[in-house]
Design a protein around this motif. Structure first.
Motif, PDB file in Angstrom:
ATOM      1  N   GLY A 246       0.801  -1.223   0.000  1.00  0.00           N
ATOM      2  CA  GLY A 246       0.000   0.000   0.000  1.00  0.00           C
ATOM      3  C   GLY A 246       0.826   1.261   0.000  1.00  0.00           C
ATOM      4  N   TYR A 247       1.870   1.305  -0.810  1.00  0.00           N
ATOM      5  CA  TYR A 247       2.849   2.386  -0.703  1.00  0.00           C
ATOM      6  C   TYR A 247       2.324   3.754  -1.142  1.00  0.00           C
ATOM      7  CZ  TYR A 247       3.705   0.839  -5.572  1.00  0.00           C
ATOM      8  OH  TYR A 247       3.565   0.456  -6.879  1.00  0.00           O
ATOM      9  N   LEU A 248       1.213   3.825  -1.842  1.00  0.00           N
ATOM     10  CA  LEU A 248       0.630   5.127  -2.187  1.00  0.00           C
ATOM     11  C   LEU A 248      -0.524   5.519  -1.263  1.00  0.00           C
ATOM     12  CD1 LEU A 248       0.499   5.024  -6.117  1.00  0.00           C
ATOM     13  CD2 LEU A 248       2.230   6.086  -4.649  1.00  0.00           C
ATOM     14  N   GLN A 249      -0.820   4.675  -0.284  1.00  0.00           N
ATOM     15  CA  GLN A 249      -2.023   4.875   0.516  1.00  0.00           C
ATOM     16  C   GLN A 249      -1.968   6.123   1.384  1.00  0.00           C
ATOM     17  OE1 GLN A 249      -3.510   1.257   2.090  1.00  0.00           O
ATOM     18  NE2 GLN A 249      -5.064   2.194   3.379  1.00  0.00           N
ATOM     19  N   GLU A 250      -0.842   6.419   2.000  1.00  0.00           N
ATOM     20  CA  GLU A 250      -0.763   7.598   2.864  1.00  0.00           C
ATOM     21  C   GLU A 250      -1.013   8.877   2.081  1.00  0.00           C
ATOM     22  OE1 GLU A 250      -0.589   7.855   6.243  1.00  0.00           O
ATOM     23  OE2 GLU A 250      -1.001   5.715   6.040  1.00  0.00           O
ATOM     24  N   SER A 251      -0.425   8.974   0.893  1.00  0.00           N
ATOM     25  CA  SER A 251      -0.691  10.152   0.060  1.00  0.00           C
ATOM     26  C   SER A 251      -2.144  10.182  -0.382  1.00  0.00           C
ATOM     27  CB  SER A 251       0.226  10.150  -1.168  1.00  0.00           C
ATOM     28  OG  SER A 251       1.581  10.282  -0.793  1.00  0.00           O
ATOM     29  N   ALA A 252      -2.659   9.022  -0.781  1.00  0.00           N
ATOM     30  CA  ALA A 252      -4.033   8.958  -1.278  1.00  0.00           C
ATOM     31  C   ALA A 252      -5.051   9.307  -0.192  1.00  0.00           C
ATOM     32  CB  ALA A 252      -4.313   7.568  -1.847  1.00  0.00           C
ATOM     33  N   LYS A 253      -4.717   9.059   1.072  1.00  0.00           N
ATOM     34  CA  LYS A 253      -5.634   9.392   2.167  1.00  0.00           C
ATOM     35  C   LYS A 253      -5.899  10.899   2.237  1.00  0.00           C
ATOM     36  CE  LYS A 253      -4.689   7.341   6.135  1.00  0.00           C
ATOM     37  NZ  LYS A 253      -3.887   6.664   7.181  1.00  0.00           N
ATOM     38  N   LEU A 254      -4.954  11.698   1.797  1.00  0.00           N
ATOM     39  CA  LEU A 254      -5.176  13.146   1.753  1.00  0.00           C
ATOM     40  C   LEU A 254      -6.310  13.475   0.791  1.00  0.00           C
ATOM     41  CD1 LEU A 254      -1.441  14.302   1.616  1.00  0.00           C
ATOM     42  CD2 LEU A 254      -2.930  14.250   3.628  1.00  0.00           C
ATOM     43  N   PHE A 255      -6.371  12.736  -0.318  1.00  0.00           N
ATOM     44  CA  PHE A 255      -7.437  12.934  -1.299  1.00  0.00           C
ATOM     45  C   PHE A 255      -8.758  12.392  -0.761  1.00  0.00           C
ATOM     46  CE2 PHE A 255      -3.611  13.490  -3.600  1.00  0.00           C
ATOM     47  CZ  PHE A 255      -3.895  14.231  -4.731  1.00  0.00           C
ATOM     48  N   ARG A 256      -8.684  11.274  -0.048  1.00  0.00           N
ATOM     49  CA  ARG A 256      -9.913  10.707   0.511  1.00  0.00           C
ATOM     50  C   ARG A 256     -10.568  11.672   1.501  1.00  0.00           C
ATOM     51  NH1 ARG A 256     -13.348   7.825  -1.538  1.00  0.00           N
ATOM     52  NH2 ARG A 256     -13.944  10.016  -1.510  1.00  0.00           N
ATOM     53  N   ARG A 257      -9.763  12.381   2.269  1.00  0.00           N
ATOM     54  CA  ARG A 257     -10.317  13.317   3.249  1.00  0.00           C
ATOM     55  C   ARG A 257     -10.950  14.539   2.585  1.00  0.00           C
ATOM     56  NH1 ARG A 257      -5.833  11.602   6.686  1.00  0.00           N
ATOM     57  NH2 ARG A 257      -4.444  13.238   5.904  1.00  0.00           N
ATOM     58  N   GLU A 258     -10.449  14.894   1.394  1.00  0.00           N
ATOM     59  CA  GLU A 258     -10.907  16.118   0.734  1.00  0.00           C
ATOM     60  C   GLU A 258     -12.053  15.887  -0.247  1.00  0.00           C
ATOM     61  OE1 GLU A 258      -9.869  19.309   1.005  1.00  0.00           O
ATOM     62  OE2 GLU A 258      -8.435  18.880   2.609  1.00  0.00           O
ATOM     63  N   LEU A 259     -12.216  14.662  -0.728  1.00  0.00           N
ATOM     64  CA  LEU A 259     -13.157  14.386  -1.808  1.00  0.00           C
ATOM     65  C   LEU A 259     -14.256  13.439  -1.339  1.00  0.00           C
ATOM     66  CD1 LEU A 259     -10.519  13.679  -4.617  1.00  0.00           C
ATOM     67  CD2 LEU A 259     -11.725  15.837  -4.221  1.00  0.00           C
ATOM     68  N   SER A 260     -15.419  13.570  -1.959  1.00  0.00           N
ATOM     69  CA  SER A 260     -16.518  12.654  -1.674  1.00  0.00           C
ATOM     70  C   SER A 260     -16.720  11.635  -2.794  1.00  0.00           C
ATOM     71  CB  SER A 260     -17.815  13.436  -1.456  1.00  0.00           C
ATOM     72  OG  SER A 260     -18.146  14.190  -2.614  1.00  0.00           O
ATOM     73  N   MET A 261     -16.142  11.874  -3.978  1.00  0.00           N
ATOM     74  CA  MET A 261     -16.339  10.973  -5.106  1.00  0.00           C
ATOM     75  C   MET A 261     -15.604   9.649  -4.877  1.00  0.00           C
ATOM     76  SD  MET A 261     -13.807  12.719  -7.954  1.00  0.00           S
ATOM     77  CE  MET A 261     -14.434  11.663  -9.271  1.00  0.00           C
ATOM     78  N   PRO A 262     -16.002   8.577  -5.553  1.00  0.00           N
ATOM     79  CA  PRO A 262     -15.313   7.302  -5.414  1.00  0.00           C
ATOM     80  C   PRO A 262     -13.842   7.399  -5.821  1.00  0.00           C
ATOM     81  CG  PRO A 262     -17.455   6.968  -6.431  1.00  0.00           C
ATOM     82  CD  PRO A 262     -17.227   8.459  -6.369  1.00  0.00           C
ATOM     83  N   LEU A 263     -12.988   6.722  -5.055  1.00  0.00           N
ATOM     84  CA  LEU A 263     -11.550   6.698  -5.316  1.00  0.00           C
ATOM     85  C   LEU A 263     -11.072   5.257  -5.429  1.00  0.00           C
ATOM     86  CD1 LEU A 263     -10.193   9.442  -2.865  1.00  0.00           C
ATOM     87  CD2 LEU A 263     -10.785   9.679  -5.291  1.00  0.00           C
ATOM     88  N   ILE A 264     -10.132   5.053  -6.337  1.00  0.00           N
ATOM     89  CA  ILE A 264      -9.527   3.740  -6.575  1.00  0.00           C
ATOM     90  C   ILE A 264      -8.088   3.797  -6.097  1.00  0.00           C
ATOM     91  CG2 ILE A 264      -8.965   1.983  -8.304  1.00  0.00           C
ATOM     92  CD1 ILE A 264     -11.117   3.393 -10.113  1.00  0.00           C
ATOM     93  N   LEU A 265      -7.715   2.932  -5.169  1.00  0.00           N
ATOM     94  CA  LEU A 265      -6.362   2.925  -4.623  1.00  0.00           C
ATOM     95  C   LEU A 265      -5.482   1.962  -5.398  1.00  0.00           C
ATOM     96  CD1 LEU A 265      -4.431   3.930  -2.373  1.00  0.00           C
ATOM     97  CD2 LEU A 265      -5.088   1.894  -1.077  1.00  0.00           C
ATOM     98  N   LEU A 266      -4.339   2.459  -5.815  1.00  0.00           N
ATOM     99  CA  LEU A 266      -3.356   1.695  -6.580  1.00  0.00           C
ATOM    100  C   LEU A 266      -2.051   1.653  -5.787  1.00  0.00           C
ATOM    101  CD1 LEU A 266      -2.395   0.577  -9.461  1.00  0.00           C
ATOM    102  CD2 LEU A 266      -1.753   2.941  -9.949  1.00  0.00           C
ATOM    103  N   GLY A 267      -1.247   0.622  -6.012  1.00  0.00           N
ATOM    104  CA  GLY A 267       0.108   0.608  -5.459  1.00  0.00           C
ATOM    105  C   GLY A 267       0.298  -0.334  -4.302  1.00  0.00           C
ATOM    106  N   GLY A 268       0.859  -1.514  -4.560  1.00  0.00           N
ATOM    107  CA  GLY A 268       1.177  -2.440  -3.484  1.00  0.00           C
ATOM    108  C   GLY A 268      -0.029  -3.106  -2.863  1.00  0.00           C
ATOM    109  N   ILE A 269      -1.072  -3.327  -3.684  1.00  0.00           N
ATOM    110  CA  ILE A 269      -2.265  -4.044  -3.212  1.00  0.00           C
ATOM    111  C   ILE A 269      -2.143  -5.480  -3.712  1.00  0.00           C
ATOM    112  CG2 ILE A 269      -4.770  -4.098  -3.136  1.00  0.00           C
ATOM    113  CD1 ILE A 269      -3.580  -1.521  -2.012  1.00  0.00           C
ATOM    114  N   THR A 270      -1.679  -6.386  -2.861  1.00  0.00           N
ATOM    115  CA  THR A 270      -1.406  -7.736  -3.319  1.00  0.00           C
ATOM    116  C   THR A 270      -2.047  -8.822  -2.457  1.00  0.00           C
ATOM    117  OG1 THR A 270       0.655  -7.910  -2.039  1.00  0.00           O
ATOM    118  CG2 THR A 270       0.824  -7.007  -4.274  1.00  0.00           C
ATOM    119  N   ASP A 271      -2.700  -8.456  -1.352  1.00  0.00           N
ATOM    120  CA  ASP A 271      -3.312  -9.469  -0.503  1.00  0.00           C
ATOM    121  C   ASP A 271      -4.557  -8.908   0.180  1.00  0.00           C
ATOM    122  OD1 ASP A 271      -2.336  -7.832   1.542  1.00  0.00           O
ATOM    123  OD2 ASP A 271      -0.685  -9.170   2.056  1.00  0.00           O
TER     124      ASP A 271
END
Length: 387
Positions: A300-325
């Protein structure tokens, strides 16, 4: 918290779960058209349990390819696209086409047409000058995105993903490092974001609710002077307020200047060098480490950065990066992401999703060596398994 293996809505679609095969160039279109090999590649991913597989990369114009063997969206491509969609649907999955214009990442020599970018610059990839996109170019390419989306919908595709990342054309406009314009397309974030917003509007206007429309957006370029998270957040807010997209897939890195910023793990300098003829091979062996930086891998190596977007946006978000299990998928759901995208892990094990659903303790065998990356020049595959 939603369960990763429950059906989920994405715009007009209902997907069988929340796992999407990310767009990774397959290297299986020798004639810039769908091949049986490409069909089997995506059929295997669909049979392996992913809810939707993404065909990459489908250029909206001939000069928008990174090289001449990539699909570009035109009537001649429609029969193959329809056959591909039918094969994926037969396995119970949906199919998306990643559409876009490679811009400064395009190989002008291979395509036989000049590469375009927000501003004129020398290409580190080809040694040729990239031309600044004119007003006519911007209008033509915007319309071409709408044409490409319509062609995908008419061919039976369920979604399109607009490529706004990795310093392709739209991303080059978003990047202050690549966009030095002094007209209405440069300067402020609002100006730099205009091309992304117009393309999203043109595509939605053309296809309506026939298919889902998503976009892949850089959170940051990973290059000094490039797009930052703060600027990208502003772009994302504008795209959300326009209401033309069903979801954003968050990514990072520059195919032009720093490709390994997205592909964390080992930097396969020798393997990249071996994929090219002389004298480029020797040059890459000697100096490739200055271009192919190595970044440590973690789940989940992009998750911490992506959480900033999750807090600011209401639209659906797709998380990419190191999702393997399943653990990484569950953390994404815990943090409010609506979908996850998998790339390299499914290249190695196209049935990984189905096996995780059957046994939540399943561990991906991908070791993030990134030796798959240089295979895109011949036929994309995991070099650690027979294919």
């Amino acid at each position: 918290m939603p369960e990763i293996f429950e059906p989920a809505k994405l715009g007009p679609l209902t997907l069988r779960n929340r796992i999407i095969k990310a767009a990774t160039f397959e290297g299986r279109t020798p004639d810039a058209l769908v091949s049986d090999d490409l069909i089997e590649f995506h059929r295997a991913v669909a049979a392996g349990g992913a809810a939707m597989t993404t065909v990459a990369y489908c250029a909206v114009a001939p000069e928008g390819r990174t090289e001449r063997r990539q699909i570009y969206m035109r009537p001649e491509a429609a029969p193959g696209l329809a056959k591909l969609a039918e094969a994926v649907h037969a396995e119970g999955a949906a199919i998306s086409a990643q559409i876009g214009h490679a811009g400064p990442v395009a190989d002008a020599r291979s395509n036989g047409a000049p590469a375009l970018a927000a501003s004129r610059r020398l290409s580190p990839l080809t040694g040729r000058f990239i031309q600044q996109a004119t007003e006519d170019d911007i209008a033509r390419i915007t319309a071409a995105h709408a044409d490409a989306a319509e062609l995908a919908a008419d061919s039976g595709f369920d979604a399109v993903e607009l490529h706004f990342g990795h310093n392709y054309l739209v991303s080059s406009f978003l990047s202050p490092k690549l966009n030095k314009r002094r007209d209405g397309w440069g300067g402020s974030v609002a100006n730099r974001a205009k091309i992304a917003r117009r393309i999203a509007e043109a595509v939605r206007t053309r296809v309506g609710d026939r298919i889902a429309v998503t976009a892949k957006l850089n959170m940051e370029d990973g290059v000094r002077g490039g797009l930052t998270i703060d600027d990208s957040l502003q772009v994302a807010r504008l795209l959300e307020s326009d209401g033309h997209l069903d979801a954003l897939q968050l990514t990072a890195g520059s195919s032009l200047l720093n490709p390994m910023y997205l592909f964390r793990g080992e930097a396969p300098v020798k393997e990249f060098a071996d994929a090219f003829p002389q004298p480029l091979r020797t040059g890459l062996r000697l100096f490739g480490r200055f271009f192919l930086h190595s970044y440590p891998y973690q789940p989940g190596y992009l998750q911490e950065s992506a959480k900033l977007f999750r807090r600011e946006l209401s639209m659906p978000l797709i998380l990419l990066g190191g999702i393997t299990d399943y653990a990484a998928m569950s953390r994404a759901m815990d943090d409010g992401f609506d979908f996850v995208a998998m790339g390299r892990a499914l290249l190695m094990e196209p049935d990984l999703v189905k096996r995780i659903e059957q046994d939540k303790s399943t561990v991906s065998q991908c070791i993030h060596c990134n030796r798959c990356m240089p295979t895109i020049y011949r036929r994309t595959r995991c070099v650690l398994v027979e294919s």
